[in-house]
Design a protein around this motif. Structure first.
Motif, PDB file in Angstrom:
ATOM      1  N   TYR A  66       0.818  -1.218   0.000  1.00 46.25           N
ATOM      2  CA  TYR A  66       0.000   0.000   0.000  1.00 46.25           C
ATOM      3  C   TYR A  66       0.853   1.269   0.000  1.00 46.25           C
ATOM      4  O   TYR A  66       0.548   2.227  -0.720  1.00 46.25           O
ATOM      5  CB  TYR A  66      -0.913   0.016   1.223  1.00 46.25           C
ATOM      6  CG  TYR A  66      -2.032  -0.997   1.223  1.00 46.25           C
ATOM      7  CD1 TYR A  66      -2.459  -1.602   0.044  1.00 46.25           C
ATOM      8  CD2 TYR A  66      -2.680  -1.348   2.403  1.00 46.25           C
ATOM      9  CE1 TYR A  66      -3.496  -2.522   0.040  1.00 46.25           C
ATOM     10  CE2 TYR A  66      -3.721  -2.268   2.418  1.00 46.25           C
ATOM     11  CZ  TYR A  66      -4.124  -2.855   1.236  1.00 46.25           C
ATOM     12  OH  TYR A  66      -5.153  -3.769   1.247  1.00 46.25           O
TER      13      TYR A  66
ATOM     14  N   SER B 215       2.065   2.236  -3.338  1.00 46.37           N
ATOM     15  CA  SER B 215       1.097   2.164  -4.432  1.00 46.37           C
ATOM     16  C   SER B 215       0.906   3.464  -5.200  1.00 46.37           C
ATOM     17  O   SER B 215       0.493   3.446  -6.363  1.00 46.37           O
ATOM     18  CB  SER B 215      -0.258   1.697  -3.895  1.00 46.37           C
ATOM     19  OG  SER B 215      -0.797   2.644  -2.977  1.00 46.37           O
TER      20      SER B 215
ATOM     21  N   LYS C 299      -4.557   7.667  -8.190  1.00 49.86           N
ATOM     22  CA  LYS C 299      -5.747   6.829  -8.115  1.00 49.86           C
ATOM     23  C   LYS C 299      -6.444   6.747  -9.478  1.00 49.86           C
ATOM     24  O   LYS C 299      -6.947   5.689  -9.862  1.00 49.86           O
ATOM     25  CB  LYS C 299      -6.712   7.366  -7.053  1.00 49.86           C
ATOM     26  CG  LYS C 299      -6.233   7.148  -5.620  1.00 49.86           C
ATOM     27  CD  LYS C 299      -7.322   7.492  -4.628  1.00 49.86           C
ATOM     28  CE  LYS C 299      -6.886   7.221  -3.195  1.00 49.86           C
ATOM     29  NZ  LYS C 299      -7.981   7.423  -2.223  1.00 49.86           N
TER      30      LYS C 299
ATOM     31  N   ASN D  20      -6.577  -6.943  -1.857  1.00 51.75           N
ATOM     32  CA  ASN D  20      -6.788  -6.435  -3.210  1.00 51.75           C
ATOM     33  C   ASN D  20      -8.145  -5.735  -3.325  1.00 51.75           C
ATOM     34  O   ASN D  20      -8.259  -4.675  -3.943  1.00 51.75           O
ATOM     35  CB  ASN D  20      -6.697  -7.587  -4.208  1.00 51.75           C
ATOM     36  CG  ASN D  20      -6.385  -7.130  -5.617  1.00 51.75           C
ATOM     37  OD1 ASN D  20      -5.711  -6.120  -5.822  1.00 51.75           O
ATOM     38  ND2 ASN D  20      -6.860  -7.861  -6.595  1.00 51.75           N
TER      39      ASN D  20
ATOM     40  N   PHE E  32      -7.884  -2.454  -1.657  1.00 50.70           N
ATOM     41  CA  PHE E  32      -7.140  -1.504  -2.482  1.00 50.70           C
ATOM     42  C   PHE E  32      -8.042  -0.940  -3.574  1.00 50.70           C
ATOM     43  O   PHE E  32      -7.970   0.250  -3.892  1.00 50.70           O
ATOM     44  CB  PHE E  32      -5.907  -2.164  -3.096  1.00 50.70           C
ATOM     45  CG  PHE E  32      -5.067  -1.218  -3.902  1.00 50.70           C
ATOM     46  CD1 PHE E  32      -4.378  -0.186  -3.280  1.00 50.70           C
ATOM     47  CD2 PHE E  32      -4.975  -1.335  -5.279  1.00 50.70           C
ATOM     48  CE1 PHE E  32      -3.608   0.719  -4.016  1.00 50.70           C
ATOM     49  CE2 PHE E  32      -4.216  -0.449  -6.024  1.00 50.70           C
ATOM     50  CZ  PHE E  32      -3.527   0.574  -5.398  1.00 50.70           C
TER      51      PHE E  32
ATOM     52  N   LEU F 107      -7.108   3.320   4.808  1.00 53.03           N
ATOM     53  CA  LEU F 107      -6.942   1.991   4.204  1.00 53.03           C
ATOM     54  C   LEU F 107      -6.175   1.061   5.129  1.00 53.03           C
ATOM     55  O   LEU F 107      -6.591  -0.074   5.382  1.00 53.03           O
ATOM     56  CB  LEU F 107      -6.211   2.126   2.865  1.00 53.03           C
ATOM     57  CG  LEU F 107      -5.797   0.819   2.194  1.00 53.03           C
ATOM     58  CD1 LEU F 107      -7.020  -0.002   1.781  1.00 53.03           C
ATOM     59  CD2 LEU F 107      -4.911   1.098   0.973  1.00 53.03           C
TER      60      LEU F 107
END
Length: 205
Positions: A97, A100, A106, A170, A173, A187
């Motif tokens: 994460y 990411s 995003k 997943n 995410f 998150l």
């Protein structure tokens, strides 16, 4: 001479991907043209097409760059996992994460996911899901390593548990990239709350 050519080729590809990361994040994936990337990378449009057939190819290549770095970091965790099942699992998950948004926004993640889901049989779709499978395999490897160390119950199906853990991280995410207001801390907090009870159930008491 072949070594020099390979070095030059790798440098051009690196510049194209760096341009893609910068332009996609700043202007949005859909607004950026191949010509914009070529200009920023200081290569010709034809050179870009020598490496990638479509803009989608470039986006998936940035995903691959992200995941390759994440997998490399994960390998280091697997070599010496933290003590405690919960700590070990969350260390690996959080490493995914926390990296990411290093290259992708995003919006870029959403677009890459959409490309893969809309056309799963294309090279881009296959590549995206192959990356997912490699991440899932790494989570499974961690569960197996903890089992071998005596931290996880010996009767547990480690492969099934690894798949379950990956599917959850997943899915969470996906929720994270879907919701622009959701923070990385939120998150992490949600996944930690979900993972700790599982860790308690599978740990050797």
């Amino acid at each position: 001479m072949s070594g020099l050519r390979e070095k030059q080729k790798a440098d051009r590809e690196r510049r194209i991907l760096q341009a893609a990361v910068t332009k996609f994040r700043a202007d949005g994936y859909r607004a950026v043209r191949i010509e914009d990337l070529a200009e920023m990378a200081e290569v010709s449009v034809g050179t870009v097409y020598n490496y990638y057939q479509t803009k989608g190819d470039i986006l998936i290549a940035t995903v691959a760059m992200e995941v390759e770095e994440v997998l490399t970091a994960g390998e280091q965790i697997l070599r010496d996992p933290p003590h405690g099942v919960s700590a070990a699992l969350l260390t690996l998950i959080f490493s995914y994460y926390d990296h990411s948004l290093e290259y992708l926004s995003k919006e870029m993640w959403r677009t890459a996911m959409a490309l893969a889901i809309e056309a799963p049989g294309t090279p881009n779709g296959r590549r995206y899901f192959e990356l997912d499978q490699r991440l899932a395999a790494q989570v499974t490897e961690l569960v197996i390593a903890l089992q071998d160390r005596g931290d996880v119950r010996p009767d547990l199906d480690a492969r099934a548990m690894g798949t379950l853990l990956f599917n959850n991280l997943n899915q969470m995410f996906l929720e994270f990239v879907r919701n622009d207001a959701m923070t990385l801390k939120a998150l992490r907090d949600q996944v930690a709350a979900q993972t700790r009870p599982i860790a308690q159930l599978i740990a050797v008491s």
